[in-house]
Design a protein around this motif. Structure first.
Motif, PDB file in Angstrom:
ATOM      1  N   ARG A  93       0.568  -0.935   0.100  1.00 52.02           N
ATOM      2  CA  ARG A  93       0.062   0.446   0.006  1.00 52.02           C
ATOM      3  C   ARG A  93       0.763   1.228   0.144  1.00 52.02           C
ATOM      4  O   ARG A  93       2.017   1.317   0.372  1.00 52.02           O
ATOM      5  CB  ARG A  93      -0.790  -0.118   0.829  1.00 52.02           C
ATOM      6  N   PRO A  94       0.264   2.370  -0.690  1.00 55.08           N
ATOM      7  CA  PRO A  94       0.949   3.507  -0.379  1.00 55.08           C
ATOM      8  C   PRO A  94       1.164   4.034   0.702  1.00 55.08           C
ATOM      9  O   PRO A  94      -0.415   4.118   1.485  1.00 55.08           O
ATOM     10  CB  PRO A  94       0.749   4.361  -2.215  1.00 55.08           C
ATOM     11  N   ASP A  95       2.638   4.851   1.037  1.00 58.13           N
ATOM     12  CA  ASP A  95       2.282   5.125   2.421  1.00 58.13           C
ATOM     13  C   ASP A  95       3.231   5.989   2.481  1.00 58.13           C
ATOM     14  O   ASP A  95       4.465   5.517   2.000  1.00 58.13           O
ATOM     15  CB  ASP A  95       2.034   4.092   3.636  1.00 58.13           C
ATOM     16  N   SER A  96       3.537   7.044   3.619  1.00 62.42           N
ATOM     17  CA  SER A  96       5.114   8.063   3.977  1.00 62.42           C
ATOM     18  C   SER A  96       5.239   7.414   5.093  1.00 62.42           C
ATOM     19  O   SER A  96       4.101   6.939   6.312  1.00 62.42           O
ATOM     20  CB  SER A  96       4.732   9.431   4.101  1.00 62.42           C
ATOM     21  N   PRO A  97       6.640   7.318   5.766  1.00 63.02           N
ATOM     22  CA  PRO A  97       7.345   6.897   6.818  1.00 63.02           C
ATOM     23  C   PRO A  97       6.933   7.616   8.452  1.00 63.02           C
ATOM     24  O   PRO A  97       6.697   7.310   9.100  1.00 63.02           O
ATOM     25  CB  PRO A  97       8.436   7.648   6.817  1.00 63.02           C
ATOM     26  N   SER A  98       6.620   9.249   8.065  1.00 62.24           N
ATOM     27  CA  SER A  98       5.732   9.781   9.311  1.00 62.24           C
ATOM     28  C   SER A  98       4.420   9.543   9.163  1.00 62.24           C
ATOM     29  O   SER A  98       4.258  10.313   9.952  1.00 62.24           O
ATOM     30  CB  SER A  98       6.256  10.910   8.420  1.00 62.24           C
ATOM     31  N   ALA A  99       3.629   8.749   8.459  1.00 60.29           N
ATOM     32  CA  ALA A  99       2.078   8.636   8.526  1.00 60.29           C
ATOM     33  C   ALA A  99       1.591   6.959   8.671  1.00 60.29           C
ATOM     34  O   ALA A  99       0.504   6.642   8.627  1.00 60.29           O
ATOM     35  CB  ALA A  99       1.457   9.228   7.112  1.00 60.29           C
ATOM     36  N   VAL A 100       2.842   6.014   8.693  1.00 56.98           N
ATOM     37  CA  VAL A 100       2.492   5.095   9.008  1.00 56.98           C
ATOM     38  C   VAL A 100       2.184   4.731  11.159  1.00 56.98           C
ATOM     39  O   VAL A 100       3.141   4.971  11.363  1.00 56.98           O
ATOM     40  CB  VAL A 100       3.376   4.023   8.321  1.00 56.98           C
ATOM     41  N   SER A 101       0.851   4.303  10.588  1.00 59.28           N
ATOM     42  CA  SER A 101       0.314   4.389  12.367  1.00 59.28           C
ATOM     43  C   SER A 101       0.960   2.618  12.891  1.00 59.28           C
ATOM     44  O   SER A 101       1.635   1.722  12.251  1.00 59.28           O
ATOM     45  CB  SER A 101      -1.597   4.341  12.449  1.00 59.28           C
ATOM     46  N   ALA A 102       0.725   2.904  14.567  1.00 54.05           N
ATOM     47  CA  ALA A 102       1.662   1.388  15.236  1.00 54.05           C
ATOM     48  C   ALA A 102       0.909   0.269  14.248  1.00 54.05           C
ATOM     49  O   ALA A 102       1.583  -1.109  14.204  1.00 54.05           O
ATOM     50  CB  ALA A 102       1.504   1.593  16.280  1.00 54.05           C
ATOM     51  N   GLN A 103      -0.710   0.298  14.145  1.00 44.57           N
ATOM     52  CA  GLN A 103      -0.979  -1.615  13.366  1.00 44.57           C
ATOM     53  C   GLN A 103      -0.375  -1.469  12.206  1.00 44.57           C
ATOM     54  O   GLN A 103      -0.851  -2.386  11.864  1.00 44.57           O
ATOM     55  CB  GLN A 103      -2.552  -0.619  14.074  1.00 44.57           C
ATOM     56  N   GLU A 104      -0.223  -0.337  12.240  1.00 42.97           N
ATOM     57  CA  GLU A 104      -0.304  -0.084  10.380  1.00 42.97           C
ATOM     58  C   GLU A 104       1.348  -1.218  10.107  1.00 42.97           C
ATOM     59  O   GLU A 104       1.394  -2.171   8.621  1.00 42.97           O
ATOM     60  CB  GLU A 104      -0.565   0.548   9.651  1.00 42.97           C
ATOM     61  N   TRP A 105       1.923  -1.043  10.918  1.00 44.49           N
ATOM     62  CA  TRP A 105       3.815  -1.278  10.952  1.00 44.49           C
ATOM     63  C   TRP A 105       3.519  -2.812  11.082  1.00 44.49           C
ATOM     64  O   TRP A 105       3.774  -3.678  10.769  1.00 44.49           O
ATOM     65  CB  TRP A 105       4.345  -0.812  12.110  1.00 44.49           C
ATOM     66  N   ALA A 106       2.530  -3.255  12.238  1.00 42.27           N
ATOM     67  CA  ALA A 106       2.302  -4.259  12.782  1.00 42.27           C
ATOM     68  C   ALA A 106       1.721  -5.127  11.570  1.00 42.27           C
ATOM     69  O   ALA A 106       2.006  -6.066  11.402  1.00 42.27           O
ATOM     70  CB  ALA A 106       1.716  -4.137  13.686  1.00 42.27           C
ATOM     71  N   ASP A 107       0.606  -4.164  11.023  1.00 43.71           N
ATOM     72  CA  ASP A 107      -0.520  -5.129   9.525  1.00 43.71           C
ATOM     73  C   ASP A 107       0.577  -5.494   8.076  1.00 43.71           C
ATOM     74  O   ASP A 107       1.289  -6.576   8.149  1.00 43.71           O
ATOM     75  CB  ASP A 107      -1.196  -4.169   9.439  1.00 43.71           C
ATOM     76  N   SER A 108       1.560  -4.587   8.161  1.00 49.11           N
ATOM     77  CA  SER A 108       2.320  -4.986   7.396  1.00 49.11           C
ATOM     78  C   SER A 108       3.767  -6.010   7.689  1.00 49.11           C
ATOM     79  O   SER A 108       3.795  -7.003   6.652  1.00 49.11           O
ATOM     80  CB  SER A 108       3.031  -3.591   6.733  1.00 49.11           C
ATOM     81  N   LEU A 109       4.262  -5.954   8.830  1.00 47.47           N
ATOM     82  CA  LEU A 109       4.869  -6.441   8.721  1.00 47.47           C
ATOM     83  C   LEU A 109       4.092  -8.368   9.254  1.00 47.47           C
ATOM     84  O   LEU A 109       5.387  -8.945   8.872  1.00 47.47           O
ATOM     85  CB  LEU A 109       5.996  -6.908  10.252  1.00 47.47           C
ATOM     86  N   ALA A 110       3.346  -7.946   9.762  1.00 47.67           N
ATOM     87  CA  ALA A 110       2.766  -9.514   9.906  1.00 47.67           C
ATOM     88  C   ALA A 110       2.351 -10.594   8.415  1.00 47.67           C
ATOM     89  O   ALA A 110       2.745 -11.863   8.151  1.00 47.67           O
ATOM     90  CB  ALA A 110       1.180  -9.563  10.564  1.00 47.67           C
ATOM     91  N   VAL A 111       2.482 -10.111   7.573  1.00 45.51           N
ATOM     92  CA  VAL A 111       2.191 -10.350   6.259  1.00 45.51           C
ATOM     93  C   VAL A 111       3.789 -10.563   5.187  1.00 45.51           C
ATOM     94  O   VAL A 111       4.793 -11.459   4.937  1.00 45.51           O
ATOM     95  CB  VAL A 111       1.565  -9.265   4.861  1.00 45.51           C
ATOM     96  N   ASN A 112       3.913  -9.615   5.383  1.00 42.81           N
ATOM     97  CA  ASN A 112       6.024  -9.043   4.524  1.00 42.81           C
ATOM     98  C   ASN A 112       6.925  -9.821   5.459  1.00 42.81           C
ATOM     99  O   ASN A 112       8.336 -10.383   4.310  1.00 42.81           O
ATOM    100  CB  ASN A 112       6.297  -7.698   4.504  1.00 42.81           C
ATOM    101  N   VAL A 113       6.738 -10.207   7.070  1.00 42.25           N
ATOM    102  CA  VAL A 113       7.934 -10.970   6.685  1.00 42.25           C
ATOM    103  C   VAL A 113       7.684 -12.041   8.243  1.00 42.25           C
ATOM    104  O   VAL A 113       7.665 -12.883   8.560  1.00 42.25           O
ATOM    105  CB  VAL A 113       9.027  -9.819   7.923  1.00 42.25           C
ATOM    106  N   ILE A 114       6.543 -11.866   9.412  1.00 42.56           N
ATOM    107  CA  ILE A 114       6.379 -12.914  10.394  1.00 42.56           C
ATOM    108  C   ILE A 114       5.399 -13.552   9.091  1.00 42.56           C
ATOM    109  O   ILE A 114       6.061 -15.269   9.738  1.00 42.56           O
ATOM    110  CB  ILE A 114       5.529 -12.169  11.033  1.00 42.56           C
ATOM    111  N   GLY A 115       4.461 -13.299   8.238  1.00 44.66           N
ATOM    112  CA  GLY A 115       4.559 -14.908   6.982  1.00 44.66           C
ATOM    113  C   GLY A 115       5.529 -15.814   6.856  1.00 44.66           C
ATOM    114  O   GLY A 115       4.889 -16.948   6.944  1.00 44.66           O
ATOM    115  N   ALA A 116       6.028 -15.432   6.553  1.00 42.24           N
ATOM    116  CA  ALA A 116       7.422 -15.611   5.733  1.00 42.24           C
ATOM    117  C   ALA A 116       8.157 -16.854   6.466  1.00 42.24           C
ATOM    118  O   ALA A 116       8.933 -18.060   6.309  1.00 42.24           O
ATOM    119  CB  ALA A 116       8.375 -14.863   5.404  1.00 42.24           C
ATOM    120  N   THR A 117       8.392 -16.158   7.770  1.00 43.21           N
ATOM    121  CA  THR A 117       9.058 -17.027   8.984  1.00 43.21           C
ATOM    122  C   THR A 117       8.183 -17.943   9.392  1.00 43.21           C
ATOM    123  O   THR A 117       8.851 -18.632   9.737  1.00 43.21           O
ATOM    124  CB  THR A 117       9.612 -16.235  10.606  1.00 43.21           C
TER     125      THR A 117
END
Length: 220
Positions: A93-117
């Motif tokens: 999803r398009p987003d800027s580094p200063s506008a990503v909420s804590a939950q959005e970071w968590a949602d992103s990492l859940a798919v992009n990283v944690i799911g992979a592990t």
């Protein structure tokens, strides 16, 4: 059971995901199509079945460790011991580094990283004869982060680091772990970046002898 081991593809959609599944199916592997949209997966699997391939559907959200684990276990039970795992899921999803909420970071990492592990941890012990290939779909933002796709950039950079560490850990065990870092826009019909052209690189990496294994493959 097929003479060739199953290939489990996570993050199957109408673009690169199904192209990877088709490429391995054409090479004689039964394939598992794993993704969130059950209806779309069934539609894509039907095309592969019509082409004479072995393909089964296992719906799961890569952001849910429980769903993903259950789908992977069902795929191994249904298709036999796997020979390769492809993690192609991404939270984009398009987003800027200063506008990503804590939950959005968590949602992103859940798919992009944690799911992979989760996927690698579940599938590697199930590999046929203890040997196999783990292929992660990376991206150029891991190398050149974009201020317009901040969470994806961070996720792909973290995935790259994880894959390289896992590569070093698994090398002597006979498991090839690598990231396919795609430095370009996936575009149907483009000579280089057509999904089918990129998918061919995944199969080639899987077929490589151990002396040619590498932690990252730059597709540019």
């Amino acid at each position: 059971m097929s003479e060739k081991g199953a290939v489990l593809v996570i993050g199957v959609g109408p673009g690169l995901g199904v192209a990877i599944a088709r490429t391995f199916a054409e090479a004689g592997h039964p394939v598992a199509l794993i993704g969130r949209n059950a209806a779309k997966l069934k539609e894509l699997a039907a095309r592969l079945l019509d082409e004479g391939h072995t393909a089964q559907v296992y719906p799961a959200d890569a952001a849910s460790p429980a769903e993903l684990t259950s789908a992977l276990d069902a795929a191994v039970a249904g298709l036999g011991a796997p020979e390769a795992l492809v993690y192609n899921a991404a939270y984009l999803r398009p987003d800027s580094p200063s506008a990503v909420s804590a939950q959005e970071w968590a949602d992103s990492l859940a798919v992009n990283v944690i799911g992979a592990t989760v996927a690698a941890g579940r599938v590697i012990p199930a590999f046929r004869d203890g040997h196999g290939t783990v292929l992660f779909t990376g991206g150029g933002f891991a190398l050149a982060p974009s201020p317009d796709f901040a969470s994806l950039s961070v996720g792909k950079a973290a995935l790259r680091a994880y894959a390289q560490a896992l590569h070093a850990e698994q090398l002597d065990a006979g498991v090839h772990v690598t990231t396919v870092t795609i430095r370009g826009m996936i575009t149907p019909g483009d000579e280089r970046f057509d999904p089918e052209a990129i998918a061919a690189a995944y199969l080639e990496l899987h077929r490589r002898p151990q002396e040619q294994w590498q932690a990252e493959y730059l597709y540019a």
